[in-house]
Scaffold this motif. Sequence first.
Motif, PDB file in Angstrom:
ATOM      1  N   LEU A  90       0.822  -1.198   0.000  1.00 35.99           N
ATOM      2  CA  LEU A  90       0.000   0.000   0.000  1.00 35.99           C
ATOM      3  C   LEU A  90       0.858   1.250   0.000  1.00 35.99           C
ATOM      4  O   LEU A  90       1.864   1.318   0.711  1.00 35.99           O
ATOM      5  N   PHE A 105      -4.818   6.566   1.178  1.00 39.35           N
ATOM      6  CA  PHE A 105      -4.205   5.320   0.719  1.00 39.35           C
ATOM      7  C   PHE A 105      -4.690   4.959  -0.676  1.00 39.35           C
ATOM      8  O   PHE A 105      -5.847   5.207  -1.041  1.00 39.35           O
ATOM      9  N   GLY A 106      -3.795   4.328  -1.434  1.00 38.00           N
ATOM     10  CA  GLY A 106      -4.184   3.706  -2.683  1.00 38.00           C
ATOM     11  C   GLY A 106      -4.778   2.332  -2.409  1.00 38.00           C
ATOM     12  O   GLY A 106      -4.826   1.871  -1.264  1.00 38.00           O
ATOM     13  N   SER A 107      -5.236   1.682  -3.470  1.00 35.42           N
ATOM     14  CA  SER A 107      -5.835   0.351  -3.324  1.00 35.42           C
ATOM     15  C   SER A 107      -4.798  -0.762  -3.304  1.00 35.42           C
ATOM     16  O   SER A 107      -5.137  -1.921  -3.067  1.00 35.42           O
TER      17      SER A 107
ATOM     18  N   GLN B  42      -9.508  -2.662  -0.702  1.00 30.40           N
ATOM     19  CA  GLN B  42      -9.182  -1.246  -0.779  1.00 30.40           C
ATOM     20  C   GLN B  42      -8.126  -0.900   0.261  1.00 30.40           C
ATOM     21  O   GLN B  42      -7.853  -1.680   1.168  1.00 30.40           O
ATOM     22  N   GLY B  43      -7.530   0.284   0.133  1.00 37.34           N
ATOM     23  CA  GLY B  43      -6.614   0.775   1.150  1.00 37.34           C
ATOM     24  C   GLY B  43      -7.381   1.342   2.331  1.00 37.34           C
ATOM     25  O   GLY B  43      -8.575   1.636   2.230  1.00 37.34           O
ATOM     26  N   PRO B  44      -6.732   1.511   3.466  1.00 37.78           N
ATOM     27  CA  PRO B  44      -7.386   2.108   4.646  1.00 37.78           C
ATOM     28  C   PRO B  44      -7.915   3.502   4.348  1.00 37.78           C
ATOM     29  O   PRO B  44      -7.348   4.246   3.538  1.00 37.78           O
TER      30      PRO B  44
END
Lengths: 114, 111
Positions: A90, A105-107, B42-44
Amino acid sequence: DAGVTQSPTHLIKTRGQQVTLRCSPKSGHDTVSWYQQALGQGPQFIFQYYEEEERQRGNFPDRFSGHQFPNYSSELNVNALLLGDSALYLCASSLLDRGNYGYTFGSGTRLTVV
Amino acid sequence: DAKTTQPPSMDCAEGRAANLPCNHSTISGNEYVYWYRQIHSQGPQYIIHGLKNNETNEMASLIITEDRKSSTLILPHATLRDTAVYYCIVAMDTGRRALTFGSGTRLQVQP
């Protein structure tokens, strides 16, 4: 307004190879942090870049290195890949002086080492 | 940064309030409580943060005890889209420090 963009989204590498992951920060952000997330665990901090320099580093070996470019984008490089490096990587961008609520944050990039 | 303790999992009925607890008994005076959540694949995502007063935004409310040793994140009307892992993080309020994530609480909202 584009958020954090990471590429590629998925990657399969062979043990011993090298890999480069890329991150474009959210517009207006100047700091990029990288995290490794193993399956079922929380993200673990790798390092943070600001003004093209590594400012902080987590407990990761020197096989993990990075770079930040003048346009604030960043790369994460991992050498001599091990099976244990398989994880979601991440990227998070922020403004250095904004505080911990400002992380975007990105995925992530899903890396599989075989 | 102070260590946090969260239950590994919780269930909540759709439409009901979800109350997610977090213990942080070693928190110091200049450390904030942050909540992030991570939806699958997904990201946080940042939710809310606070120092000692209760806080509310469009996503959630944060209740911090008077001794600051614990807090509760409240999602007032949980929906299926709130199913995620919720992380409670204690840290100084500066982007110069990395976020330290624990294992979080996996919230499952049931229809």
